[in-house]
Design a protein around this motif. Structure first.
Motif, PDB file in Angstrom:
ATOM      1  N   ARG A   1      -8.400   4.515  -6.200  1.00  0.00           N
ATOM      2  CA  ARG A   1      -7.745   3.919  -7.016  1.00  0.00           C
ATOM      3  C   ARG A   1      -6.451   4.343  -7.275  1.00  0.00           C
ATOM      4  O   ARG A   1      -5.141   4.104  -7.193  1.00  0.00           O
ATOM      5  CB  ARG A   1      -8.091   3.101  -8.312  1.00  0.00           C
ATOM      6  CG  ARG A   1      -7.421   2.338  -9.094  1.00  0.00           C
ATOM      7  CD  ARG A   1      -7.812   2.005 -10.042  1.00  0.00           C
ATOM      8  NE  ARG A   1      -7.552   2.839 -11.016  1.00  0.00           N
ATOM      9  CZ  ARG A   1      -8.130   2.335 -12.406  1.00  0.00           C
ATOM     10  NH1 ARG A   1      -9.330   1.917 -12.904  1.00  0.00           N
ATOM     11  NH2 ARG A   1      -8.906   3.855 -13.343  1.00  0.00           N
ATOM     12  N   ALA A   2      -6.426   6.151  -7.444  1.00  0.00           N
ATOM     13  CA  ALA A   2      -5.446   6.469  -7.176  1.00  0.00           C
ATOM     14  C   ALA A   2      -4.426   6.776  -6.181  1.00  0.00           C
ATOM     15  O   ALA A   2      -2.798   6.455  -7.047  1.00  0.00           O
ATOM     16  CB  ALA A   2      -4.890   8.265  -7.761  1.00  0.00           C
ATOM     17  N   GLY A   3      -4.874   6.750  -5.517  1.00  0.00           N
ATOM     18  CA  GLY A   3      -4.215   6.902  -4.415  1.00  0.00           C
ATOM     19  C   GLY A   3      -3.582   5.464  -3.663  1.00  0.00           C
ATOM     20  O   GLY A   3      -2.081   5.199  -3.208  1.00  0.00           O
ATOM     21  N   HIS A   4      -4.516   4.529  -4.212  1.00  0.00           N
ATOM     22  CA  HIS A   4      -3.647   2.866  -3.410  1.00  0.00           C
ATOM     23  C   HIS A   4      -2.286   2.627  -4.752  1.00  0.00           C
ATOM     24  O   HIS A   4      -1.285   2.380  -4.559  1.00  0.00           O
ATOM     25  CB  HIS A   4      -4.501   2.091  -4.747  1.00  0.00           C
ATOM     26  CG  HIS A   4      -3.777   0.329  -3.949  1.00  0.00           C
ATOM     27  ND1 HIS A   4      -3.540  -0.229  -5.923  1.00  0.00           N
ATOM     28  CD2 HIS A   4      -3.530   0.145  -3.105  1.00  0.00           C
ATOM     29  CE1 HIS A   4      -2.948  -1.166  -5.198  1.00  0.00           C
ATOM     30  NE2 HIS A   4      -3.270  -1.424  -4.168  1.00  0.00           N
ATOM     31  N   ASP A   5      -2.360   2.932  -6.401  1.00  0.00           N
ATOM     32  CA  ASP A   5      -1.601   2.816  -7.266  1.00  0.00           C
ATOM     33  C   ASP A   5      -0.359   3.251  -7.087  1.00  0.00           C
ATOM     34  O   ASP A   5       0.900   3.137  -7.261  1.00  0.00           O
ATOM     35  CB  ASP A   5      -1.778   3.097  -8.316  1.00  0.00           C
ATOM     36  CG  ASP A   5      -3.291   2.356  -8.993  1.00  0.00           C
ATOM     37  OD1 ASP A   5      -3.737   1.666  -8.286  1.00  0.00           O
ATOM     38  OD2 ASP A   5      -3.898   2.904 -10.093  1.00  0.00           O
ATOM     39  N   ALA A   6      -0.618   4.602  -6.005  1.00  0.00           N
ATOM     40  CA  ALA A   6       1.151   5.796  -5.789  1.00  0.00           C
ATOM     41  C   ALA A   6       1.849   4.876  -4.641  1.00  0.00           C
ATOM     42  O   ALA A   6       2.938   5.061  -4.526  1.00  0.00           O
ATOM     43  CB  ALA A   6       0.648   6.830  -5.762  1.00  0.00           C
ATOM     44  N   VAL A   7       0.515   4.439  -3.980  1.00  0.00           N
ATOM     45  CA  VAL A   7       1.988   3.104  -2.876  1.00  0.00           C
ATOM     46  C   VAL A   7       2.109   1.804  -3.228  1.00  0.00           C
ATOM     47  O   VAL A   7       2.508   0.970  -2.301  1.00  0.00           O
ATOM     48  CB  VAL A   7       0.742   3.920  -1.098  1.00  0.00           C
ATOM     49  CG1 VAL A   7       0.843   5.739  -0.791  1.00  0.00           C
ATOM     50  CG2 VAL A   7      -0.688   3.209  -1.235  1.00  0.00           C
ATOM     51  N   SER A   8       1.250   1.151  -3.954  1.00  0.00           N
ATOM     52  CA  SER A   8       1.234  -0.222  -4.153  1.00  0.00           C
ATOM     53  C   SER A   8       2.840  -0.730  -4.327  1.00  0.00           C
ATOM     54  O   SER A   8       3.273  -2.145  -3.667  1.00  0.00           O
ATOM     55  CB  SER A   8       0.689  -0.655  -5.284  1.00  0.00           C
ATOM     56  OG  SER A   8       1.238  -0.137  -6.466  1.00  0.00           O
ATOM     57  N   GLU A   9       3.326   0.022  -4.487  1.00  0.00           N
ATOM     58  CA  GLU A   9       5.073  -0.592  -4.185  1.00  0.00           C
ATOM     59  C   GLU A   9       5.898   0.036  -3.817  1.00  0.00           C
ATOM     60  O   GLU A   9       6.958  -0.185  -3.499  1.00  0.00           O
ATOM     61  CB  GLU A   9       5.682  -0.064  -5.863  1.00  0.00           C
ATOM     62  CG  GLU A   9       4.536  -1.158  -7.451  1.00  0.00           C
ATOM     63  CD  GLU A   9       4.639  -2.793  -7.208  1.00  0.00           C
ATOM     64  OE1 GLU A   9       6.025  -3.058  -6.625  1.00  0.00           O
ATOM     65  OE2 GLU A   9       3.127  -2.697  -7.274  1.00  0.00           O
TER      66      GLU A   9
END
Length: 165
Positions: free
Chosen positions: A52-60
């Motif tokens: 989730r931390a990895g995803h959140d970092a690239v979500s935008e």
């Protein structure tokens, strides 16, 4: 009629999003089978929180660089890694990113190279790596990707079908 696959950096974000959702839905099962190196029952939760931390970092993120997406996700995952499994996931993402830095799309050879590098990095990260763990899954994925690339190189019909995706 074949559908074009999105192989851009956005596809990495979507893959991470699906991974987070799947880990969230099945973390209890992963927790239940967690027995190595100790039966602490947190592998699924640790994988979920780290992914989730990895995803959140690239979500935008909006970039054409596939490896760049993975590199940013890996860095965020490492900074937020939970437990051995989370750290190993972050190392996996970092290795996966390395051969893909600067690529504007994910190709079969690029994925195979990334998975091979991720395998080497993950196995090397541990002082006493053990089969039957996440390492075995990473190894199987790298082997399957490499085998697929070899098949595509030697079978023009398969190569044409892959190219038209």
């Amino acid at each position: 009629m074949s559908q074009k696959l999105d192989t851009s950096g956005r596809a990495i974000t979507q893959w991470l999003e699906r991974s987070v959702k799947s880990l969230g839905n099945h973390s209890d099962r992963l927790n239940a089978i967690n027995v190595f190196p100790v039966a602490d029952g947190d592998t699924g939760s640790n994988l979920y929180l780290t992914a989730r931390a990895g995803h959140d970092a690239v979500s935008e993120l909006d970039s054409p660089d596939v490896g760049g997406y993975l590199e940013i996700a890996a860095r965020a995952a490492m900074e937020s890694a939970r437990g051995n499994s989370g750290t190993l996931l972050a190392v996996f993402l970092s290795g996966l990113a390395e051969p893909l830095i600067g690529a504007d799309r994910l190709t079969a050879p690029g994925l195979a190279a990334g998975l091979e590098r991720a395998k080497v990095r993950a196995w090397s990260a541990l002082s006493d790596p053990v089969d039957g763990t996440m390492l075995s899954v990473i190894n199987a994925a790298a082997l399957a990707a490499s085998s697929t690339v070899m098949h595509l190189k030697h079978d023009p019909e398969s190569r044409a079908a892959w190219t038209n995706c």
